[in-house]
Design an enzyme around this catalytic site. Structure first.
Site, mmCIF file in Angstrom:
data_model
loop_
_atom_site.group_PDB
_atom_site.id
_atom_site.type_symbol
_atom_site.label_atom_id
_atom_site.label_comp_id
_atom_site.label_asym_id
_atom_site.label_seq_id
_atom_site.Cartn_x
_atom_site.Cartn_y
_atom_site.Cartn_z
ATOM 1 C CB SER A 1 -22.948 21.841 16.309
ATOM 2 O OG SER A 1 -21.913 21.477 17.187
ATOM 3 C CG ASP B 1 -19.715 0.759 0.987
ATOM 4 O OD1 ASP B 1 -20.939 0.904 0.846
ATOM 5 O OD2 ASP B 1 -18.898 0.935 0.052
ATOM 6 C CG ASP C 1 -25.360 0.477 2.808
ATOM 7 O OD1 ASP C 1 -25.090 -0.116 1.746
ATOM 8 O OD2 ASP C 1 -24.762 1.507 3.174
ATOM 9 C CG ASP D 1 -22.941 3.974 -1.354
ATOM 10 O OD1 ASP D 1 -22.472 3.318 -0.394
ATOM 11 O OD2 ASP D 1 -23.973 4.672 -1.243
ATOM 12 C CB VAL E 1 -22.306 5.931 1.876
ATOM 13 C CG1 VAL E 1 -23.133 6.545 2.999
ATOM 14 C CG2 VAL E 1 -21.794 6.995 0.928
ATOM 15 C CG ASP F 1 -21.497 14.225 14.698
ATOM 16 O OD1 ASP F 1 -20.401 14.455 15.227
ATOM 17 O OD2 ASP F 1 -22.421 15.059 14.646
ATOM 18 C CG HIS G 1 -20.149 17.874 14.304
ATOM 19 N ND1 HIS G 1 -21.222 17.478 15.061
ATOM 20 C CD2 HIS G 1 -19.871 19.142 14.691
ATOM 21 C CE1 HIS G 1 -21.573 18.449 15.873
ATOM 22 N NE2 HIS G 1 -20.768 19.475 15.669
HETATM 23 CA CA LIG Z 1 -23.132 1.619 1.365
#
Ligand SMILES: [Ca+2]
Ligand SMILES: *[C@@H]1O[C@H](CO)[C@@H](O)[C@H](O)[C@H]1NC(C)=O
Ligand SMILES: *[C@@H]1O[C@H](CO)[C@@H](O)[C@H](O)[C@H]1NC(C)=O
Ligand SMILES: *[C@@H]1O[C@H](CO)[C@@H](O)[C@H](O)[C@H]1NC(C)=O
Ligand SMILES: *[C@@H]1O[C@H](CO)[C@@H](O)[C@H](O)[C@H]1NC(C)=O
Ligand SMILES: *[C@@H]1O[C@H](CO)[C@@H](O)[C@H](O)[C@H]1NC(C)=O
Ligand SMILES: *[C@@H]1O[C@H](CO)[C@@H](O)[C@H](O)[C@H]1NC(C)=O
Ligand SMILES: *[C@@H]1O[C@H](CO)[C@@H](O)[C@H](O)[C@H]1NC(C)=O
Ligand SMILES: *[C@@H]1O[C@H](CO)[C@@H](O)[C@H](O)[C@H]1NC(C)=O
Ligand SMILES: *[C@@H]1O[C@H](CO)[C@@H](O)[C@H](O)[C@H]1NC(C)=O
Ligand SMILES: *[C@@H]1O[C@H](CO)[C@@H](O)[C@H](O)[C@H]1NC(C)=O
Length: 579
Positions: free
Chosen positions: A199, A266, A269, A273, A275, A444, A490
């Site tokens: 940062s 999600d 990709d 999961d 994410v 972020d 962040h």
């Molecule tokens: Ca994912």
């Protein structure tokens, strides 16, 4: 040469001192840099204070694994000749038997110029002397903004430059000399010099890499708050969107949009999961309009810490369905600042980041949600531009997207040589053998991940103008590697995507690169929360992007032009290059 230095490092430094012997005022005084060592600086040797710390616990630190350390804190004060100032520096010194010929410089966060014990202690854990300083602002707990103005209308330029880059440089040069003296390092023994920060600490680190090509052997830099004028004014953009569209969404409504975005993006990709490892695919394939009409519900809250929606202050229970107005606010924020002629001024956070800057406040008397102006952005207008001793903007009356552009331009010109920190030519640093690991949480919500991509791209195109994209992308990896952290928030893991791993050991990989020539092909990361806590994951090297094949089991780092293109913006509102 490198091998030679490594061998030297292994056999040197066998100091016979104990920590107790090292940690006396007289020994520390005898180890201070000699008078005249740093032109313009006079050290007050009578100011030396030494303190031993034993079994100091490093636990839950974002950037260093858990451990316990013994250290000696050596602090002293110096003055700049010709000024009557006092600057304090402090160094955490490891036990001589654990010292590994390393120095670690550290920086700050937000408007603080240092990170207290959290980073210097990490330095000790890697066998380094860790250093920090107060910038001359009074004491180690004084933020830069408290001393930015001498009076209304008068900038304290000495402090502006100290915060901009000078204080960390002085602390580092003095600290390296102190370290060599403390450990009687013989001529020819290499003292490896590192920097770690995120940062504002990332901006601090880049200020050193850009200006002082032979100060550091390596730097681990996260989510840097550089391109400071654009970055800080960008914090006001979400509020100006709300003001312009005249809609102040309840935080729960914005959070519902974020949650739906994460849910939809999600799987893009290849691995479901929770994410969003590919916010670029999310930009290409997800339409925020699809969230209109989704029900949302949040319980009343007494408030908590942090950046997230609903945090910080009490909020009532919120129930409803996502409105077209909230989606328009969300989409306009994601599009980034455009001026009134539609030209792009700056870019925004990636989809899946929370809308922290769009935080509204609840008026208990009227039962309405109201504008709550970001302090980070507001203070940059009041104190740093209007030069008045205030960190808040009372309202946004008359403020348009063109006003934001004007503020950026004024601040950019004012602080181009102190706070902006985007010099793109790192040739001298590269030639001196320096290495940078640069990482940024892809989700972020305080500094756009695209900000880091833009700087990498600036360095690539400025340093290797005659090479193709692929050739120069490969060449730059010789000394500067960028990693986007899937799901990362962040400067840390993301409570809204808890299964994403954070690169807690980037310093270990940096040291391996600098001292053993082993460049990181993948960044090492660990899940720090949730049901997968402790799981190890790897992070792809930019411009390659993660994709999980084998039904989500096998990480591939793929080249995907359409995705790369989403990270690049034509900031055509400016005639000047924005590095
Ligand atoms: Ca994912
Ligand atoms: C160090 O601290 C840990 C707890 O933080 C404790 O369990 C341990 O006994 C301590 N060790 C010594 C040598 O004091
Ligand atoms: C180091 O010592 C100085 C002088 O006593 C003190 O002001 C400072 O807080 C100490 N630093 C840390 C991180 O403990
Ligand atoms: C170290 O190098 C300097 C400059 O080359 C020389 O003046 C000095 O005598 C050397 N010291 C030792 C201990 O070898
Ligand atoms: C969003 O998801 C988080 C869990 O990640 C949950 O705690 C929160 O209640 C959700 N908020 C809304 C508005 O759906
Ligand atoms: C979302 O809806 C708005 C309002 O109907 C419309 O103007 C806009 O084009 C839509 N956006 C997308 C990406 O479909
Ligand atoms: C609003 O005011 C009422 C009555 O004073 C109080 O009970 C309630 O907790 C307040 N709500 C919030 C969100 O501050
Ligand atoms: C500085 O300006 C602000 C805003 O005009 C004012 O409130 C404050 O009193 C001024 N401070 C001094 C010391 O004059
Ligand atoms: C650049 O390299 C990638 C593989 O890393 C390849 O897919 C792509 O075609 C290359 N582009 C050009 C223009 O050669
Ligand atoms: C990578 O992270 C794992 C934990 O996830 C840790 O055990 C390992 O030591 C790390 N590797 C390096 C090179 O730091
Ligand atoms: C992929 O993984 C999911 C969940 O682990 C499982 O339900 C599914 O059967 C797998 N599909 C294939 C083709 O292996």
């Amino acid at each position: 040469m490198r091998t030679f230095l490594c061998l030297m490092a292994a056999v040197a430094s066998a100091s016979a001192l104990t920590l107790n012997e090292l940690c006396t005022v007289s020994y520390a005084q005898s180890s201070l840099p000699a008078a005249g060592f740093y032109n313009g600086i006079t050290i007050d040797s009578s100011s030396v204070v030494t303190t031993i710390g034993t079994n100091y616990s490093i636990k839950g630190n974002t950037f260093f694994p858990d451990t316990a350390i013994n250290y000696c804190n050596i602090s002293f004060a110096y003055t700049h000749d010709g000024r009557n100032d006092v600057v304090h520096v402090a160094y955490w010194v490891p036990e001589p038997s654990n010292f590994q010929n390393r120095f670690l410089a550290t920086g700050g966060g937000g408007l603080a110029i240092n990170s207290g014990a959290s980073t210097v202690s990490g330095g000790v854990s890697i066998g380094a002397v860790g250093g920090y300083m107060d910038g001359g602002f009074g004491n180690f707990n004084t933020n830069a903004d408290a001393k930015f103005l001498l009076a209304n209308g008068t900038v304290n330029w000495e402090n502006a430059y100290m915060f901009g880059y000078q204080a960390i440089h002085e602390m580092t040069v003095l600290g390296k000399e102190l370290t060599k003296n403390l450990f009687s390092m013989k001529n020819g023994t290499k003292l490896y010099s590192y920097y770690q920060g995120c940062s504002e600490g990332g901006r601090d680190g880049w200020s050193q890499v850009q200006r002082y090509y032979n100060e550091l052997d390596g730097a681990s830099l996260g989510a840097p708050a550089f391109r400071y004028s654009h970055q800080q004014i960008q914090h006001l953009y979400s509020n100006v969107v709300e003001h312009t569209l005249n809609y102040y969404p309840p935080p729960c409504e914005m959070m519902a949009i974020v949650n739906a975005t994460i849910k939809a993006c999600d799987p893009l990709d290849g691995k479901t999961d929770g994410v969003v490892a590919r916010t670029d695919l999310c930009k290409l394939h997800f339409n925020v309009n699809s969230t209109i009409g989704l029900p949302y519900s949040c319980a009343a809250s007494s408030g908590g810490g942090g950046f997230g929606p609903g945090s910080g202050r009490p909020t009532p229970a919120q129930n409803g369905v996502v409105s077209a107005k909230a989606v328009a606010v969300a989409q306009t924020i994601l599009d980034g600042i455009h001026d009134l002629q539609g030209r792009q001024v700056y870019f925004s956070y990636q989809p899946s980041a929370t809308f922290a800057d769009a935080q509204t406040s609840y008026n208990n008397a009227t039962g309405q949600w109201e504008l709550s102006i970001s302090n980070l952005g507001a203070e940059f207008v009041t104190r740093y531009l209007e030069l008045i001793d205030s960190s808040t903007l009372p309202n946004l009356n008359g403020v348009t997207y063109d006003t934001l552009k004007g503020w950026i331009y004024d601040l950019w010109q004012t602080y181009e040589d102190s706070l902006q920190v985007n010099w793109p030519d790192l040739t001298r640093f590269e030639e001196a053998g320096g290495k940078v690991i640069h990482y940024h949480g892809e989700s972020d919500d305080s500094i756009p991940a695209a900000s880091s991509v833009r700087y990498w791209e600036s360095v690539r195109s400025v340093m290797y103008p005659d090479l193709s994209y692929n050739e120069s992308s490969s060449k730059i990896q010789d000394f500067y590697r960028l990693f986007l952290v899937p799901g990362g928030a962040h400067c840390g893991a993301n409570q809204y995507q808890p299964n994403g791993a954070w690169p807690q050991t980037s310093m270990t990989q940096l040291i391996d690169w600098v001292e053993n020539g082993k460049a990181p092909e993948l960044l090492n990361a660990t899940v720090s929360m949730g049901k997968n806590k402790g799981e190890n994951q790897k992070i792809c090297l930019w411009p390659l992007r993660p994709y999980y094949g084998g039904n989500g089991t096998e990480l591939q780092c793929v080249y995907d032009q359409a995705s790369i293109d989403t990270w690049h913006y034509d900031l055509n509102a400016w005639k000047m290059p924005v590095w």
